[in-house]
Design a protein around this motif. Structure first.
Motif, PDB file in Angstrom:
ATOM      1  N   SER A 158      -2.222 -18.783   2.178  1.00 43.82           N
ATOM      2  CA  SER A 158      -1.519 -17.677   1.519  1.00 43.82           C
ATOM      3  C   SER A 158      -0.696 -18.253   0.372  1.00 43.82           C
ATOM      4  CB  SER A 158      -0.612 -16.967   2.525  1.00 43.82           C
ATOM      5  OG  SER A 158      -0.056 -15.796   1.971  1.00 43.82           O
TER       6      SER A 158
ATOM      7  N   ARG B  86      -2.049 -13.477   1.260  1.00 39.97           N
ATOM      8  CA  ARG B  86      -2.975 -12.970   2.279  1.00 39.97           C
ATOM      9  C   ARG B  86      -2.285 -12.681   3.606  1.00 39.97           C
ATOM     10  NH1 ARG B  86      -5.668 -17.234  -0.464  1.00 39.97           N
ATOM     11  NH2 ARG B  86      -7.596 -16.550  -1.523  1.00 39.97           N
TER      12      ARG B  86
ATOM     13  N   ASP C  56      -1.222  -9.052   4.323  1.00 42.99           N
ATOM     14  CA  ASP C  56      -2.313  -8.181   4.769  1.00 42.99           C
ATOM     15  C   ASP C  56      -2.679  -8.464   6.226  1.00 42.99           C
ATOM     16  OD1 ASP C  56      -4.143  -6.088   3.935  1.00 42.99           O
ATOM     17  OD2 ASP C  56      -5.740  -7.552   4.218  1.00 42.99           O
ATOM     18  N   ASP C  57      -2.611  -9.736   6.616  1.00 43.24           N
ATOM     19  CA  ASP C  57      -2.848 -10.086   8.024  1.00 43.24           C
ATOM     20  C   ASP C  57      -1.864  -9.367   8.938  1.00 43.24           C
ATOM     21  OD1 ASP C  57      -4.862 -11.856   7.265  1.00 43.24           O
ATOM     22  OD2 ASP C  57      -3.503 -13.566   7.161  1.00 43.24           O
TER      23      ASP C  57
ATOM     24  N   ARG D  27      -0.310  -6.589   8.379  1.00 44.13           N
ATOM     25  CA  ARG D  27      -0.585  -5.149   8.376  1.00 44.13           C
ATOM     26  C   ARG D  27      -1.698  -4.806   9.360  1.00 44.13           C
ATOM     27  NH1 ARG D  27      -2.969  -3.149   4.343  1.00 44.13           N
ATOM     28  NH2 ARG D  27      -2.391  -1.021   4.861  1.00 44.13           N
ATOM     29  N   HIS D  28      -2.685  -5.691   9.488  1.00 41.28           N
ATOM     30  CA  HIS D  28      -3.810  -5.409  10.381  1.00 41.28           C
ATOM     31  C   HIS D  28      -3.509  -5.781  11.830  1.00 41.28           C
ATOM     32  CE1 HIS D  28      -6.019  -5.329   6.515  1.00 41.28           C
ATOM     33  NE2 HIS D  28      -6.749  -4.441   7.141  1.00 41.28           N
TER      34      HIS D  28
ATOM     35  N   VAL E 165       0.840  -1.199   0.000  1.00 47.59           N
ATOM     36  CA  VAL E 165       0.000   0.000   0.000  1.00 47.59           C
ATOM     37  C   VAL E 165       0.874   1.247   0.000  1.00 47.59           C
ATOM     38  CG1 VAL E 165      -1.705   1.316   1.302  1.00 47.59           C
ATOM     39  CG2 VAL E 165      -1.921  -1.164   1.121  1.00 47.59           C
TER      40      VAL E 165
END
Length: 517
Positions: free
Chosen positions: A501, A507, A510-511, A513-514, A49
Protein backbone atom coordinates in the motif's frame (compact mmCIF):
# COMPACT_ATOMS: atom_id res chain seq x y z
CA UNK A 1 -33.69 65.03 -4.08
CA UNK A 2 -35.72 64.33 -7.21
CA UNK A 3 -37.74 61.16 -7.67
CA UNK A 4 -35.49 60.23 -10.60
CA UNK A 5 -32.44 60.21 -8.34
CA UNK A 6 -34.20 58.52 -5.41
CA UNK A 7 -35.31 55.53 -7.49
CA UNK A 8 -31.81 54.42 -8.59
CA UNK A 9 -30.52 54.80 -5.04
CA UNK A 10 -33.37 52.70 -3.65
CA UNK A 11 -32.73 50.11 -6.33
CA UNK A 12 -29.03 50.08 -5.44
CA UNK A 13 -29.87 49.57 -1.77
CA UNK A 14 -32.12 46.56 -2.27
CA UNK A 15 -29.66 45.01 -4.67
CA UNK A 16 -26.91 45.39 -2.07
CA UNK A 17 -29.16 43.73 0.49
CA UNK A 18 -29.93 40.96 -1.99
CA UNK A 19 -26.23 40.36 -2.68
CA UNK A 20 -25.60 40.20 1.06
CA UNK A 21 -28.38 37.60 1.27
CA UNK A 22 -26.70 35.72 -1.59
CA UNK A 23 -23.44 35.57 0.42
CA UNK A 24 -25.26 34.44 3.58
CA UNK A 25 -27.19 31.74 1.73
CA UNK A 26 -24.05 30.52 -0.03
CA UNK A 27 -22.31 30.25 3.33
CA UNK A 28 -25.23 28.22 4.66
CA UNK A 29 -25.20 25.95 1.61
CA UNK A 30 -21.53 25.04 1.96
CA UNK A 31 -21.99 24.47 5.71
CA UNK A 32 -24.82 22.01 5.02
CA UNK A 33 -22.61 20.06 2.61
CA UNK A 34 -19.68 20.04 5.06
CA UNK A 35 -22.03 18.91 7.83
CA UNK A 36 -23.17 15.98 5.66
CA UNK A 37 -19.56 15.02 4.97
CA UNK A 38 -18.70 15.27 8.67
CA UNK A 39 -21.67 13.13 9.62
CA UNK A 40 -20.74 10.57 6.98
CA UNK A 41 -17.28 10.31 8.53
CA UNK A 42 -18.51 10.07 12.12
CA UNK A 43 -21.38 7.66 11.53
CA UNK A 44 -20.37 5.59 8.51
CA UNK A 45 -16.59 5.84 8.40
CA UNK A 46 -16.58 8.42 5.61
CA UNK A 47 -14.53 6.47 3.07
CA UNK A 48 -13.55 7.84 -0.31
CA UNK A 49 -16.58 6.19 -1.96
CA UNK A 50 -19.07 7.78 0.46
CA UNK A 51 -17.35 11.16 0.20
CA UNK A 52 -17.32 11.04 -3.59
CA UNK A 53 -21.01 10.09 -3.70
CA UNK A 54 -21.98 12.97 -1.41
CA UNK A 55 -19.98 15.53 -3.39
CA UNK A 56 -21.10 14.22 -6.78
CA UNK A 57 -24.71 13.81 -5.62
CA UNK A 58 -24.75 17.31 -4.21
CA UNK A 59 -23.42 18.82 -7.46
CA UNK A 60 -25.91 16.82 -9.53
CA UNK A 61 -28.73 18.02 -7.28
CA UNK A 62 -27.59 21.63 -7.83
CA UNK A 63 -28.19 21.23 -11.56
CA UNK A 64 -31.50 19.47 -11.08
CA UNK A 65 -32.73 22.19 -8.72
CA UNK A 66 -31.84 24.88 -11.26
CA UNK A 67 -33.91 23.09 -13.92
CA UNK A 68 -36.92 22.41 -11.70
CA UNK A 69 -37.27 26.05 -10.62
CA UNK A 70 -37.56 27.41 -14.20
CA UNK A 71 -41.40 27.39 -14.28
CA UNK A 72 -41.46 29.48 -11.08
CA UNK A 73 -39.18 32.29 -12.24
CA UNK A 74 -42.19 34.49 -12.99
CA UNK A 75 -42.78 34.58 -9.22
CA UNK A 76 -39.12 34.79 -8.27
CA UNK A 77 -39.48 36.77 -5.03
CA UNK A 78 -42.13 34.54 -3.45
CA UNK A 79 -40.39 31.38 -4.68
CA UNK A 80 -37.06 32.54 -3.27
CA UNK A 81 -38.60 33.04 0.17
CA UNK A 82 -40.19 29.58 0.00
CA UNK A 83 -36.93 27.97 -1.10
CA UNK A 84 -34.95 29.63 1.70
CA UNK A 85 -37.57 28.65 4.27
CA UNK A 86 -37.44 25.01 3.19
CA UNK A 87 -33.64 25.10 3.01
CA UNK A 88 -33.41 26.54 6.52
CA UNK A 89 -35.72 23.88 7.94
CA UNK A 90 -34.28 20.87 6.05
CA UNK A 91 -30.67 21.95 6.43
CA UNK A 92 -31.14 22.90 10.07
CA UNK A 93 -32.75 19.55 10.91
CA UNK A 94 -30.51 17.38 8.72
CA UNK A 95 -27.84 16.59 11.32
CA UNK A 96 -30.40 15.74 14.00
CA UNK A 97 -32.40 13.55 11.60
CA UNK A 98 -29.29 11.69 10.45
CA UNK A 99 -28.04 11.14 13.99
CA UNK A 100 -31.42 9.86 15.22
CA UNK A 101 -31.84 7.60 12.18
CA UNK A 102 -28.39 6.11 12.73
CA UNK A 103 -29.05 5.48 16.42
CA UNK A 104 -32.62 4.15 16.31
CA UNK A 105 -33.35 2.58 12.92
CA UNK A 106 -29.92 2.09 11.31
CA UNK A 107 -31.17 4.15 8.37
CA UNK A 108 -28.51 6.83 8.19
CA UNK A 109 -27.47 5.94 4.63
CA UNK A 110 -30.81 6.69 3.02
CA UNK A 111 -31.30 9.78 5.20
CA UNK A 112 -27.86 10.97 4.11
CA UNK A 113 -28.75 10.44 0.46
CA UNK A 114 -32.14 12.13 0.80
CA UNK A 115 -30.65 15.06 2.70
CA UNK A 116 -27.93 15.51 0.07
CA UNK A 117 -30.52 15.52 -2.75
CA UNK A 118 -32.95 17.92 -1.06
CA UNK A 119 -30.36 20.41 0.15
CA UNK A 120 -28.48 20.33 -3.17
CA UNK A 121 -31.71 20.84 -5.12
CA UNK A 122 -32.79 23.81 -3.02
CA UNK A 123 -29.36 25.44 -3.17
CA UNK A 124 -29.34 24.91 -6.94
CA UNK A 125 -32.67 26.74 -7.24
CA UNK A 126 -31.20 29.85 -5.60
CA UNK A 127 -29.02 31.10 -8.47
CA UNK A 128 -31.74 31.30 -11.19
CA UNK A 129 -34.08 33.00 -8.71
CA UNK A 130 -31.45 35.48 -7.58
CA UNK A 131 -30.42 36.24 -11.16
CA UNK A 132 -34.05 37.01 -11.98
CA UNK A 133 -34.41 39.24 -8.94
CA UNK A 134 -31.20 41.16 -9.64
CA UNK A 135 -32.34 41.92 -13.19
CA UNK A 136 -35.85 42.94 -12.18
CA UNK A 137 -36.87 46.17 -13.83
CA UNK A 138 -33.86 46.21 -16.17
CA UNK A 139 -33.71 45.97 -19.94
CA UNK A 140 -30.44 44.10 -19.84
CA UNK A 141 -27.92 43.96 -22.62
CA UNK A 142 -25.09 41.48 -22.77
CA UNK A 143 -22.76 43.75 -20.77
CA UNK A 144 -25.33 44.40 -18.02
CA UNK A 145 -26.11 40.70 -17.78
CA UNK A 146 -22.41 39.96 -17.47
CA UNK A 147 -22.03 42.51 -14.68
CA UNK A 148 -25.02 41.09 -12.83
CA UNK A 149 -23.68 37.55 -13.13
CA UNK A 150 -20.23 38.71 -11.97
CA UNK A 151 -21.76 40.33 -8.86
CA UNK A 152 -23.83 37.25 -8.15
CA UNK A 153 -20.87 34.89 -8.52
CA UNK A 154 -18.62 37.10 -6.40
CA UNK A 155 -21.17 37.17 -3.55
CA UNK A 156 -21.83 33.44 -3.92
CA UNK A 157 -18.16 32.42 -3.84
CA UNK A 158 -17.28 34.81 -1.03
CA UNK A 159 -20.12 33.40 1.04
CA UNK A 160 -18.93 29.85 0.32
CA UNK A 161 -15.46 30.81 1.55
CA UNK A 162 -16.90 32.19 4.78
CA UNK A 163 -19.02 29.05 5.29
CA UNK A 164 -16.04 26.81 4.60
CA UNK A 165 -14.05 28.56 7.34
CA UNK A 166 -16.87 28.92 9.86
CA UNK A 167 -17.77 25.21 9.95
CA UNK A 168 -14.42 23.71 11.06
CA UNK A 169 -13.23 26.62 13.20
CA UNK A 170 -16.40 27.90 14.90
CA UNK A 171 -19.57 25.86 14.44
CA UNK A 172 -18.28 22.29 14.74
CA UNK A 173 -15.86 22.75 17.68
CA UNK A 174 -18.13 25.08 19.68
CA UNK A 175 -21.65 23.91 18.83
CA UNK A 176 -21.24 20.40 17.46
CA UNK A 177 -22.97 18.95 14.41
CA UNK A 178 -26.62 19.13 15.50
CA UNK A 179 -26.55 22.62 17.01
CA UNK A 180 -24.16 23.88 14.32
CA UNK A 181 -26.55 22.81 11.57
CA UNK A 182 -29.52 24.30 13.47
CA UNK A 183 -27.70 27.63 13.88
CA UNK A 184 -26.93 27.64 10.15
CA UNK A 185 -30.59 27.04 9.36
CA UNK A 186 -31.49 30.03 11.52
CA UNK A 187 -29.12 32.22 9.51
CA UNK A 188 -30.84 30.98 6.34
CA UNK A 189 -34.24 31.95 7.74
CA UNK A 190 -33.10 35.39 8.88
CA UNK A 191 -31.65 36.07 5.41
CA UNK A 192 -34.98 35.04 3.90
CA UNK A 193 -36.85 37.36 6.26
CA UNK A 194 -34.66 40.33 5.32
CA UNK A 195 -35.22 39.64 1.63
CA UNK A 196 -38.97 39.32 2.26
CA UNK A 197 -39.15 42.72 3.93
CA UNK A 198 -37.21 44.42 1.13
CA UNK A 199 -38.68 42.63 -1.89
CA UNK A 200 -42.19 41.47 -1.07
CA UNK A 201 -43.60 44.58 0.56
CA UNK A 202 -44.06 46.23 -2.86
CA UNK A 203 -45.20 43.15 -4.79
CA UNK A 204 -47.68 41.40 -2.46
CA UNK A 205 -50.42 42.47 -0.10
CA UNK A 206 -49.74 43.22 3.54
CA UNK A 207 -51.60 40.06 4.52
CA UNK A 208 -49.45 37.90 2.24
CA UNK A 209 -46.27 39.49 3.56
CA UNK A 210 -47.41 38.88 7.13
CA UNK A 211 -48.16 35.25 6.27
CA UNK A 212 -44.68 34.81 4.82
CA UNK A 213 -43.06 36.35 7.88
CA UNK A 214 -45.17 34.19 10.20
CA UNK A 215 -44.07 31.08 8.35
CA UNK A 216 -40.45 32.15 8.72
CA UNK A 217 -40.99 32.88 12.41
CA UNK A 218 -42.54 29.43 12.96
CA UNK A 219 -39.60 27.76 11.21
CA UNK A 220 -37.18 29.86 13.27
CA UNK A 221 -38.95 28.81 16.47
CA UNK A 222 -38.60 25.16 15.45
CA UNK A 223 -34.84 25.54 15.01
CA UNK A 224 -34.49 27.50 18.24
CA UNK A 225 -36.21 24.61 20.03
CA UNK A 226 -33.80 22.18 18.37
CA UNK A 227 -30.87 24.36 19.41
CA UNK A 228 -32.05 24.29 23.03
CA UNK A 229 -32.90 20.58 23.10
CA UNK A 230 -29.98 19.37 20.94
CA UNK A 231 -28.02 18.16 23.94
CA UNK A 232 -30.88 15.89 25.06
CA UNK A 233 -31.41 14.53 21.54
CA UNK A 234 -27.71 13.90 21.03
CA UNK A 235 -27.22 12.31 24.45
CA UNK A 236 -30.22 10.00 24.05
CA UNK A 237 -29.26 8.97 20.53
CA UNK A 238 -25.60 8.47 21.38
CA UNK A 239 -26.30 6.38 24.45
CA UNK A 240 -28.46 4.05 22.36
CA UNK A 241 -25.37 3.21 20.29
CA UNK A 242 -23.40 1.95 23.30
CA UNK A 243 -24.25 -0.89 25.64
CA UNK A 244 -22.56 0.76 28.64
CA UNK A 245 -23.18 4.17 30.23
CA UNK A 246 -21.23 7.01 28.60
CA UNK A 247 -19.05 8.88 31.09
CA UNK A 248 -17.21 11.17 28.67
CA UNK A 249 -17.88 12.48 25.17
CA UNK A 250 -15.92 14.86 22.97
CA UNK A 251 -16.11 15.75 19.30
CA UNK A 252 -12.65 16.94 18.37
CA UNK A 253 -11.46 18.36 15.08
CA UNK A 254 -10.53 14.80 14.06
CA UNK A 255 -13.04 12.35 15.50
CA UNK A 256 -15.86 11.52 17.90
CA UNK A 257 -14.47 10.26 21.21
CA UNK A 258 -16.62 8.28 23.64
CA UNK A 259 -15.61 6.69 26.96
CA UNK A 260 -17.99 4.24 28.64
CA UNK A 261 -17.90 2.47 31.97
CA UNK A 262 -19.80 -0.42 33.49
CA UNK A 263 -18.40 -1.49 36.82
CA UNK A 264 -14.64 -1.85 36.36
CA UNK A 265 -14.86 -2.07 32.58
CA UNK A 266 -13.72 1.20 30.98
CA UNK A 267 -13.91 1.39 27.18
CA UNK A 268 -12.66 3.92 24.63
CA UNK A 269 -14.35 4.38 21.24
CA UNK A 270 -13.11 6.55 18.37
CA UNK A 271 -15.75 7.26 15.70
CA UNK A 272 -17.70 4.30 17.07
CA UNK A 273 -14.80 1.84 16.87
CA UNK A 274 -13.66 0.15 20.09
CA UNK A 275 -10.04 0.96 20.97
CA UNK A 276 -9.70 -0.90 24.26
CA UNK A 277 -11.55 -2.45 27.16
CA UNK A 278 -9.91 -2.60 30.56
CA UNK A 279 -11.20 -6.18 30.88
CA UNK A 280 -8.52 -7.43 28.48
CA UNK A 281 -6.46 -4.53 27.13
CA UNK A 282 -3.42 -5.95 28.93
CA UNK A 283 -3.36 -8.79 26.38
CA UNK A 284 -3.17 -6.31 23.52
CA UNK A 285 -0.79 -3.88 25.23
CA UNK A 286 1.70 -6.47 26.45
CA UNK A 287 1.75 -8.12 23.00
CA UNK A 288 2.32 -4.73 21.36
CA UNK A 289 5.04 -3.37 23.64
CA UNK A 290 7.40 -6.06 24.95
CA UNK A 291 8.42 -7.80 21.69
CA UNK A 292 9.69 -4.41 20.43
CA UNK A 293 12.05 -3.88 23.36
CA UNK A 294 14.53 -6.66 22.58
CA UNK A 295 17.25 -6.62 25.20
CA UNK A 296 18.15 -3.24 26.61
CA UNK A 297 16.02 -0.68 24.77
CA UNK A 298 16.50 2.71 26.42
CA UNK A 299 14.69 5.16 24.13
CA UNK A 300 11.30 4.39 22.59
CA UNK A 301 9.15 6.27 20.10
CA UNK A 302 5.37 5.70 20.29
CA UNK A 303 3.35 6.83 17.27
CA UNK A 304 -0.32 7.05 18.25
CA UNK A 305 -1.24 5.32 21.49
CA UNK A 306 -2.79 8.48 22.90
CA UNK A 307 -4.65 6.47 25.54
CA UNK A 308 -1.33 6.14 27.42
CA UNK A 309 -1.50 2.34 27.78
CA UNK A 310 1.67 1.63 25.78
CA UNK A 311 3.52 4.32 27.73
CA UNK A 312 2.33 2.69 30.97
CA UNK A 313 3.97 -0.61 30.04
CA UNK A 314 7.15 1.07 28.80
CA UNK A 315 7.57 2.79 32.16
CA UNK A 316 7.37 -0.60 33.86
CA UNK A 317 10.26 -2.00 31.81
CA UNK A 318 13.67 -1.63 33.50
CA UNK A 319 16.14 0.27 31.38
CA UNK A 320 13.67 2.39 29.43
CA UNK A 321 14.85 5.93 30.07
CA UNK A 322 12.74 8.03 27.70
CA UNK A 323 9.51 7.72 25.77
CA UNK A 324 8.61 10.06 22.91
CA UNK A 325 4.84 10.02 22.39
CA UNK A 326 3.37 11.50 19.16
CA UNK A 327 -0.44 11.78 19.12
CA UNK A 328 -2.54 13.70 16.60
CA UNK A 329 -5.57 14.54 18.75
CA UNK A 330 -5.05 16.70 21.84
CA UNK A 331 -8.52 15.78 23.10
CA UNK A 332 -7.49 12.12 23.38
CA UNK A 333 -4.48 13.21 25.45
CA UNK A 334 -6.74 15.33 27.65
CA UNK A 335 -9.05 12.37 28.32
CA UNK A 336 -6.08 10.06 28.89
CA UNK A 337 -4.86 12.40 31.60
CA UNK A 338 -8.29 12.63 33.27
CA UNK A 339 -11.02 10.10 32.53
CA UNK A 340 -8.61 7.28 31.56
CA UNK A 341 -5.93 8.10 34.12
CA UNK A 342 -6.67 5.09 36.31
CA UNK A 343 -6.29 2.74 33.33
CA UNK A 344 -2.95 4.17 32.18
CA UNK A 345 -1.52 4.93 35.60
CA UNK A 346 -0.95 8.59 34.77
CA UNK A 347 1.79 7.58 32.35
CA UNK A 348 1.49 10.67 30.14
CA UNK A 349 2.36 12.92 33.07
CA UNK A 350 5.50 10.97 33.92
CA UNK A 351 8.66 13.09 33.45
CA UNK A 352 10.21 10.32 31.33
CA UNK A 353 7.40 10.69 28.74
CA UNK A 354 7.48 13.59 26.30
CA UNK A 355 4.11 14.11 24.61
CA UNK A 356 4.00 15.88 21.24
CA UNK A 357 0.74 16.79 19.50
CA UNK A 358 1.06 16.27 15.77
CA UNK A 359 0.55 14.06 12.75
CA UNK A 360 2.90 11.06 12.89
CA UNK A 361 4.06 11.37 9.28
CA UNK A 362 4.68 15.11 9.51
CA UNK A 363 6.54 14.64 12.79
CA UNK A 364 8.78 11.95 11.30
CA UNK A 365 9.68 14.24 8.40
CA UNK A 366 10.64 17.12 10.67
CA UNK A 367 11.66 15.45 13.91
CA UNK A 368 14.91 16.07 15.70
CA UNK A 369 15.68 12.38 16.24
CA UNK A 370 18.10 11.60 19.10
CA UNK A 371 21.67 10.86 18.06
CA UNK A 372 21.73 7.27 16.86
CA UNK A 373 17.94 7.02 16.65
CA UNK A 374 15.37 5.32 18.86
CA UNK A 375 16.03 1.82 20.11
CA UNK A 376 12.41 0.86 19.44
CA UNK A 377 9.40 2.30 17.63
CA UNK A 378 5.85 1.28 18.52
CA UNK A 379 3.23 2.14 15.89
CA UNK A 380 -0.14 2.04 17.65
CA UNK A 381 -2.46 3.78 15.20
CA UNK A 382 -6.19 3.28 14.44
CA UNK A 383 -7.12 0.87 11.66
CA UNK A 384 -6.63 2.33 8.15
CA UNK A 385 -10.30 2.60 7.21
CA UNK A 386 -10.00 6.14 5.75
CA UNK A 387 -7.51 7.67 3.28
CA UNK A 388 -6.15 9.90 6.05
CA UNK A 389 -5.22 6.85 8.14
CA UNK A 390 -4.23 4.82 5.08
CA UNK A 391 -1.21 7.08 4.50
CA UNK A 392 0.10 5.93 7.90
CA UNK A 393 0.12 2.34 6.64
CA UNK A 394 2.09 3.09 3.46
CA UNK A 395 5.54 2.15 2.22
CA UNK A 396 6.55 5.79 2.45
CA UNK A 397 5.50 6.02 6.09
CA UNK A 398 7.51 2.98 7.16
CA UNK A 399 10.51 4.33 5.25
CA UNK A 400 10.30 7.48 7.39
CA UNK A 401 10.13 5.34 10.52
CA UNK A 402 13.33 3.61 9.43
CA UNK A 403 15.13 6.96 9.53
CA UNK A 404 14.19 7.29 13.20
CA UNK A 405 15.33 3.78 14.19
CA UNK A 406 18.71 3.04 15.69
CA UNK A 407 20.80 0.40 13.85
CA UNK A 408 19.36 -2.96 14.84
CA UNK A 409 16.33 -1.29 16.45
CA UNK A 410 12.92 -2.96 16.33
CA UNK A 411 9.59 -1.63 15.13
CA UNK A 412 6.24 -3.18 16.00
CA UNK A 413 3.00 -2.27 14.22
CA UNK A 414 -0.55 -3.09 15.24
CA UNK A 415 -1.93 -4.48 12.00
CA UNK A 416 -5.52 -5.45 12.69
CA UNK A 417 -7.15 -8.86 12.65
CA UNK A 418 -5.71 -11.61 10.43
CA UNK A 419 -9.13 -13.27 10.64
CA UNK A 420 -11.70 -10.46 10.35
CA UNK A 421 -9.67 -8.27 7.99
CA UNK A 422 -7.29 -10.82 6.54
CA UNK A 423 -6.40 -8.92 3.36
CA UNK A 424 -5.62 -5.74 5.29
CA UNK A 425 -3.40 -7.62 7.74
CA UNK A 426 -1.27 -9.30 5.09
CA UNK A 427 -1.25 -6.05 3.11
CA UNK A 428 0.36 -4.37 6.11
CA UNK A 429 2.95 -7.16 6.31
CA UNK A 430 3.82 -6.77 2.62
CA UNK A 431 3.93 -2.99 2.88
CA UNK A 432 6.37 -3.03 5.80
CA UNK A 433 8.55 -5.54 3.94
CA UNK A 434 8.53 -3.30 0.84
CA UNK A 435 10.08 -0.48 2.90
CA UNK A 436 13.23 -2.55 3.46
CA UNK A 437 12.37 -4.44 6.64
CA UNK A 438 12.62 -8.11 7.51
CA UNK A 439 9.32 -8.96 9.20
CA UNK A 440 7.80 -11.46 11.58
CA UNK A 441 3.99 -11.33 11.90
CA UNK A 442 2.31 -12.69 15.03
CA UNK A 443 -1.17 -12.74 16.51
CA UNK A 444 -2.91 -13.24 19.85
CA UNK A 445 -6.46 -13.60 21.10
CA UNK A 446 -7.99 -10.49 22.69
CA UNK A 447 -11.57 -11.36 23.72
CA UNK A 448 -13.11 -7.96 22.90
CA UNK A 449 -11.30 -7.80 19.55
CA UNK A 450 -10.98 -11.46 18.60
CA UNK A 451 -7.86 -12.64 16.78
CA UNK A 452 -5.51 -9.64 16.61
CA UNK A 453 -2.26 -9.27 14.74
CA UNK A 454 1.03 -7.39 14.92
CA UNK A 455 4.16 -7.12 12.80
CA UNK A 456 7.65 -7.08 14.31
CA UNK A 457 10.23 -5.63 11.93
CA UNK A 458 13.90 -4.77 11.68
CA UNK A 459 15.86 -3.16 8.85
CA UNK A 460 17.82 -5.74 6.88
CA UNK A 461 17.41 -9.30 5.70
CA UNK A 462 17.22 -11.25 8.96
CA UNK A 463 13.69 -11.49 10.39
CA UNK A 464 13.58 -10.73 14.12
CA UNK A 465 12.41 -13.39 16.55
CA UNK A 466 9.73 -12.07 18.94
CA UNK A 467 11.00 -12.42 22.48
CA UNK A 468 9.97 -11.23 25.91
CA UNK A 469 12.86 -9.26 27.49
CA UNK A 470 14.67 -11.28 30.14
CA UNK A 471 14.19 -8.49 32.67
CA UNK A 472 10.52 -7.82 31.86
CA UNK A 473 8.28 -7.09 34.86
CA UNK A 474 5.62 -9.64 35.86
CA UNK A 475 3.08 -9.84 33.03
CA UNK A 476 -0.52 -11.03 33.15
CA UNK A 477 -0.64 -12.62 29.70
CA UNK A 478 2.53 -12.63 27.65
CA UNK A 479 5.39 -15.06 28.13
CA UNK A 480 7.81 -16.73 25.73
CA UNK A 481 5.60 -19.79 25.21
CA UNK A 482 2.64 -17.60 24.22
CA UNK A 483 4.83 -15.50 21.95
CA UNK A 484 6.33 -18.53 20.22
CA UNK A 485 2.84 -19.86 19.52
CA UNK A 486 1.74 -16.41 18.31
CA UNK A 487 3.97 -16.68 15.21
CA UNK A 488 2.03 -19.73 13.95
CA UNK A 489 -0.84 -19.04 11.54
CA UNK A 490 -3.45 -21.68 10.78
CA UNK A 491 -4.43 -22.47 7.21
CA UNK A 492 -7.56 -20.28 7.29
CA UNK A 493 -5.44 -17.20 8.06
CA UNK A 494 -2.31 -18.27 6.20
CA UNK A 495 0.07 -15.67 4.72
CA UNK A 496 -0.94 -14.14 1.42
CA UNK A 497 1.35 -12.35 -1.05
CA UNK A 498 0.04 -8.81 -1.52
CA UNK A 499 1.15 -5.69 -3.32
CA UNK A 500 2.21 -2.92 -0.93
CA UNK A 501 0.00 0.00 0.00
CA UNK A 502 1.47 3.36 -1.02
CA UNK A 503 0.56 7.03 -0.88
CA UNK A 504 -0.28 6.87 -4.56
CA UNK A 505 -2.38 3.72 -4.22
CA UNK A 506 -3.64 3.18 -0.63
CA UNK A 507 -4.81 -0.39 -1.25
CA UNK A 508 -5.15 -1.12 2.45
CA UNK A 509 -8.09 1.29 2.77
CA UNK A 510 -10.04 -0.70 0.21
CA UNK A 511 -9.07 -3.90 2.05
CA UNK A 512 -10.61 -2.50 5.23
CA UNK A 513 -13.81 -1.59 3.41
CA UNK A 514 -14.24 -5.16 2.18
CA UNK A 515 -13.38 -6.72 5.54
CA UNK A 516 -12.99 -10.50 5.59
CA UNK A 517 -12.62 -12.29 2.27
Amino acid sequence: MTAALAEPRATTRWRAVLLAAVAACAACGIVYELALLTLSTSLNGGGIVETSLIVAGYIAALGLGALLVKPLLAHAAVTFIAVETLLGIIGGLSAAALYVAFAFVDGSTWVLGLGTALIGGLVGAEVPLLMTLLQRGQVAGATDTGRTLANLNAADYLGALVGGLVWPFILLPHLGMIRGSAATGMVNLVAAAVVAVFLLRHSVSGRQLAAALCALAAALALLVTLLVRAQDIETTSRQRLYADPIIAYRHSAYQEIVVTRRGNDLRLYLDGGLQFSTRDEYRYTESLVYPALGDGARSVLVLGGGDGLAARELLRQPGVESVQQVELDPVVIELARTTMREANGGSLDNPHVNVVIGDAMDWLRRADVPSGGFDAVIVDLPDPDTPVLGRLYSTEFYALVANALAPGGLMVVQAGSPFSTRAAFWRAVSTIRSAGYAVTPYHVHVPTFGDWGFVLARRGDVAPKPTVPADAPPLRFLDQRVLDAATVFADDVRPRPMQPSTLDNPRIVDDMRHGYD
